[in-house]
Design a protein around this motif. Structure first.
Motif, PDB file in Angstrom:
ATOM      1  N   SER A 191       0.831  -1.200   0.000  1.00  0.00           N
ATOM      2  CA  SER A 191       0.000   0.000   0.000  1.00  0.00           C
ATOM      3  C   SER A 191       0.873   1.260   0.000  1.00  0.00           C
ATOM      4  CB  SER A 191      -0.910   0.019   1.224  1.00  0.00           C
ATOM      5  OG  SER A 191      -0.135   0.178   2.398  1.00  0.00           O
ATOM      6  N   VAL A 192       0.248   2.388  -0.281  1.00  0.00           N
ATOM      7  CA  VAL A 192       0.945   3.664  -0.151  1.00  0.00           C
ATOM      8  C   VAL A 192       1.385   3.852   1.295  1.00  0.00           C
ATOM      9  CG1 VAL A 192       0.695   6.171  -0.345  1.00  0.00           C
ATOM     10  CG2 VAL A 192      -0.300   4.681  -2.098  1.00  0.00           C
ATOM     11  N   GLN A 213      -9.782   7.621  -5.207  1.00  0.00           N
ATOM     12  CA  GLN A 213     -11.031   7.451  -4.466  1.00  0.00           C
ATOM     13  C   GLN A 213     -10.852   6.622  -3.197  1.00  0.00           C
ATOM     14  OE1 GLN A 213     -14.087   8.949  -5.671  1.00  0.00           O
ATOM     15  NE2 GLN A 213     -12.571   9.942  -6.948  1.00  0.00           N
ATOM     16  N   ALA A 214      -9.639   6.567  -2.686  1.00  0.00           N
ATOM     17  CA  ALA A 214      -9.336   5.788  -1.486  1.00  0.00           C
ATOM     18  C   ALA A 214      -8.135   6.410  -0.799  1.00  0.00           C
ATOM     19  CB  ALA A 214      -9.053   4.341  -1.845  1.00  0.00           C
ATOM     20  N   LYS A 215      -7.884   5.990   0.441  1.00  0.00           N
ATOM     21  CA  LYS A 215      -6.790   6.573   1.216  1.00  0.00           C
ATOM     22  C   LYS A 215      -5.561   5.674   1.208  1.00  0.00           C
ATOM     23  CE  LYS A 215      -9.701   9.649   3.878  1.00  0.00           C
ATOM     24  NZ  LYS A 215      -9.993  10.279   5.181  1.00  0.00           N
ATOM     25  N   SER A 216      -4.518   6.113   1.903  1.00  0.00           N
ATOM     26  CA  SER A 216      -3.195   5.491   1.764  1.00  0.00           C
ATOM     27  C   SER A 216      -3.163   4.036   2.197  1.00  0.00           C
ATOM     28  CB  SER A 216      -2.153   6.293   2.549  1.00  0.00           C
ATOM     29  OG  SER A 216      -2.528   6.424   3.906  1.00  0.00           O
ATOM     30  N   HIS A 217      -3.935   3.651   3.193  1.00  0.00           N
ATOM     31  CA  HIS A 217      -3.919   2.257   3.634  1.00  0.00           C
ATOM     32  C   HIS A 217      -4.709   1.355   2.693  1.00  0.00           C
ATOM     33  CE1 HIS A 217      -7.750   3.674   5.258  1.00  0.00           C
ATOM     34  NE2 HIS A 217      -8.129   2.417   5.381  1.00  0.00           N
ATOM     35  N   GLN A 218      -5.532   1.939   1.838  1.00  0.00           N
ATOM     36  CA  GLN A 218      -6.365   1.166   0.927  1.00  0.00           C
ATOM     37  C   GLN A 218      -5.785   1.066  -0.480  1.00  0.00           C
ATOM     38  OE1 GLN A 218      -9.462   4.060   1.623  1.00  0.00           O
ATOM     39  NE2 GLN A 218     -10.807   2.494   2.511  1.00  0.00           N
ATOM     40  N   THR A 219      -4.917   1.996  -0.839  1.00  0.00           N
ATOM     41  CA  THR A 219      -4.479   2.124  -2.233  1.00  0.00           C
ATOM     42  C   THR A 219      -3.161   1.412  -2.486  1.00  0.00           C
ATOM     43  OG1 THR A 219      -5.525   4.307  -2.303  1.00  0.00           O
ATOM     44  CG2 THR A 219      -3.973   3.783  -4.066  1.00  0.00           C
ATOM     45  N   PRO A 220      -3.114   0.461  -3.434  1.00  0.00           N
ATOM     46  CA  PRO A 220      -1.831  -0.148  -3.794  1.00  0.00           C
ATOM     47  C   PRO A 220      -0.873   0.919  -4.330  1.00  0.00           C
ATOM     48  CG  PRO A 220      -3.674  -1.402  -4.706  1.00  0.00           C
ATOM     49  CD  PRO A 220      -4.241  -0.115  -4.193  1.00  0.00           C
ATOM     50  N   PHE A 221       0.388   0.800  -3.942  1.00  0.00           N
ATOM     51  CA  PHE A 221       1.370   1.791  -4.370  1.00  0.00           C
ATOM     52  C   PHE A 221       1.524   1.799  -5.890  1.00  0.00           C
ATOM     53  CE2 PHE A 221       5.796   3.553  -4.597  1.00  0.00           C
ATOM     54  CZ  PHE A 221       5.522   4.761  -3.966  1.00  0.00           C
ATOM     55  N   LEU A 222       1.229   0.689  -6.539  1.00  0.00           N
ATOM     56  CA  LEU A 222       1.310   0.611  -7.991  1.00  0.00           C
ATOM     57  C   LEU A 222       0.426   1.675  -8.636  1.00  0.00           C
ATOM     58  CD1 LEU A 222       2.534  -1.139 -10.340  1.00  0.00           C
ATOM     59  CD2 LEU A 222       0.348  -2.351 -10.357  1.00  0.00           C
TER      60      LEU A 222
END
Length: 500
Positions: A176-177, A204-213
């Motif tokens: 995740s980010v 449309q999501a926050k850092s714990h939800q979003t894959p860093f890719l």
């Protein structure tokens, strides 16, 4: 009823995904018809006229024209020239009483982060990695039009098309980010707030939800060329429309698709216009630019069953509260055109859980959008569609409270707004958005990024029904003008492969 059989491809919906696919196919010799229920084309990437002013459909930026990006590919392949002017810097972020300027120059941007967030080594390492991942993601996205792969041949092509040395980037699909922030020691409360709100715009999501890719590209989009279209984004859509018409195609506005039926190896498309006149078309290829949530409502039989199941998997999505505001021009000359304003006092926008608002302004002197001496502002913030549909008798009061709150915050935090005179203001909710662009429950943000959804768990462009394809922000790679343009390019590639 007469059935029109003049077209090779019929596209339902004229968002940038459908327009891009239509342009690419028209350029390849297909006769394309695009059907749009609204009075103007473009969907969420368009403009509308209100009381003497032109407003954008929502607050938005425009990137994707740099080498290896989707709009660069669209122009290169078709020869279309989308009218635009580069803007720099593209954005200001207002956080804890400070202005962060989102510079295009990469080193200058990193220095700005160091100034505001400290930790020079950590900030530099985080952003250098994010930029490296983003550059490679853009590059390999255009090289892999059959992604996510659906067939063995596409898996083979994936291996052939790509440099084995680039495989390192795939690991970021599983990080995740937030993981990257912690890796470099930059996960402070202030930096997390900044990152989370930037990702809400793009992923449309926050850092714990979003894959860093995906998050890497979402965080660095201001480090690529950002553009402004004089007269509004509708002029971008009209340039593509003109190209399709020159190639023998057509775009019908105020004519919505009511039903898509299978018909002897082809498709029968039933439509209705604003005068309730009904039409029918038959074609071997149909591309739906309609969100996956809406598809069960315009299909029957096996197709309806399929889309009902697909829609269940992606039912969680954001709506938006948007304001269109026209004011006198009292803004500083050097003020950027885009702003993210954090609500630093711990409050959220009423009737939402949103911690920030996003503002896009018309350019000074753009008299196609605002009369001399005036500017238009589009303001947006995230909102839960289900909540707004539950308000019933409190709806108008809630909308008014949101409008008053946003105007107050703009006066406090956006330079010049307090001195400007408001000429026009109107507020839209998810309910308004469903009436405008016909997206179920006014879900206008695409499918939020999620660590729980792998690269292969996207709604496919290609359906089980031969000749029926999906395009737009509920398919890979998701939302944003570059994202849906890439979706259109990918659908074009599948049509060419399957029907020639």
């Amino acid at each position: 009823m007469n059935i029109n059989t003049d077209y090779d491809v019929i596209i339902a919906g004229s968002g940038m995904g459908g327009m891009s696919a239509g342009a690419m196919l028209a350029n390849a010799g297909y006769k394309v018809l695009i059907l749009e229920k609204a009075h103007a084309p473009g969907g969420c990437s368009s403009s509308y006229f209100r009381k003497g002013y032109v407003f954008e459909s929502g607050a938005t930026t425009l990137i994707g024209f740099d080498e290896n990006q989707p709009l660069w590919k669209l122009e290169k392949e078709t020869g279309i020239q989308i009218p635009r002017e580069e803007i720099t810097p593209s954005m200001s972020v207002w956080l804890d009483g400070e202005q962060l300027t989102r510079y295009k120059d990469r080193d200058k941007w990193i220095q700005e982060c160091i100034r505001v967030f400290g930790n020079e080594a950590g900030q530099r390492a985080f952003w250098e990695e994010a930029l490296a991942v983003s550059d490679l993601v853009w590059k390999i996205s255009l090289k892999n039009p059959f992604f996510p792969p659906q067939k063995i041949s596409e898996w083979v092509q994936l291996a052939v098309n790509n440099n084995p040395l680039d495989v390192w980037v795939l690991k970021y699909a599983f990080q995740s980010v937030e993981d990257a922030m912690q890796k470099y020691g930059v996960d402070t409360p202030k930096f997390r707030r900044f990152v989370d709100e930037q990702l809400m715009i793009t992923a449309q999501a926050k850092s714990h939800q979003t894959p860093f890719l995906f998050g890497a590209a979402g965080l660095t989009y201001t480090n690529y060329s950002n553009y402004y279209v004089l007269g509004g984004l509708l002029e971008m859509v009209n340039a593509i429309r003109s190209f399709i018409q020159e190639k023998g195609g057509a775009l019908h506005t105020k004519e919505g698709v009511e039903m898509i039926d299978q018909d002897g190896g082809q498709f029968l498309i039933h439509t209705k216009n604003k005068r309730n006149e009904k039409f029918a078309y038959r074609a071997p290829i149909v591309i739906s630019n309609i969100p996956v949530w809406n598809m069960s409502g315009i299909t029957a039989g096996n197709m309806k069953d399929y889309f009902e199941e697909e829609g269940k998997d992606f039912s969680d999505a954001w709506g938006a509260i948007t304001l269109g505001i026209a004011t006198t021009d009292a803004y500083p000359d050097e003020l950027p055109l885009h702003h993210q304003i954090h609500l630093d006092d711990g409050t959220t926008v009423p009737y939402t859980n949103s911690d920030s608002i996003f503002v896009s302004m018309s350019k000074p002197g753009d008299t196609e959008r605002a009369k001399e001496g005036h500017r238009t502002l589009n303001v947006s913030t995230h909102a839960s569609p289900d909540f707004w549909y539950s308000l019933n008798g409190e709806y108008e009061s809630a909308k008014q409270q949101v409008e008053e709150f946003v105007v107050k915050k703009l006066a406090q935090k956006l330079p010049g707004f307090a001195d400007a005179e408001i000429d026009v203001i109107h507020t839209a909710t998810p309910i308004t958005w469903e009436n405008w662009v016909y997206r179920k429950k006014g879900r206008v943000g695409g499918i939020p990024q999620s660590m729980a959804r792998s690269l292969l768990k996207w709604t496919s462009h290609e359906t089980p029904f031969k000749g029926l394809y999906l395009v737009g922000d509920t398919t890979y790679p998701g939302q944003g003008i570059p994202g849906v343009t890439l979706s259109g390019i990918n659908v074009y590639s599948r049509v060419i492969k399957n029907h020639q």
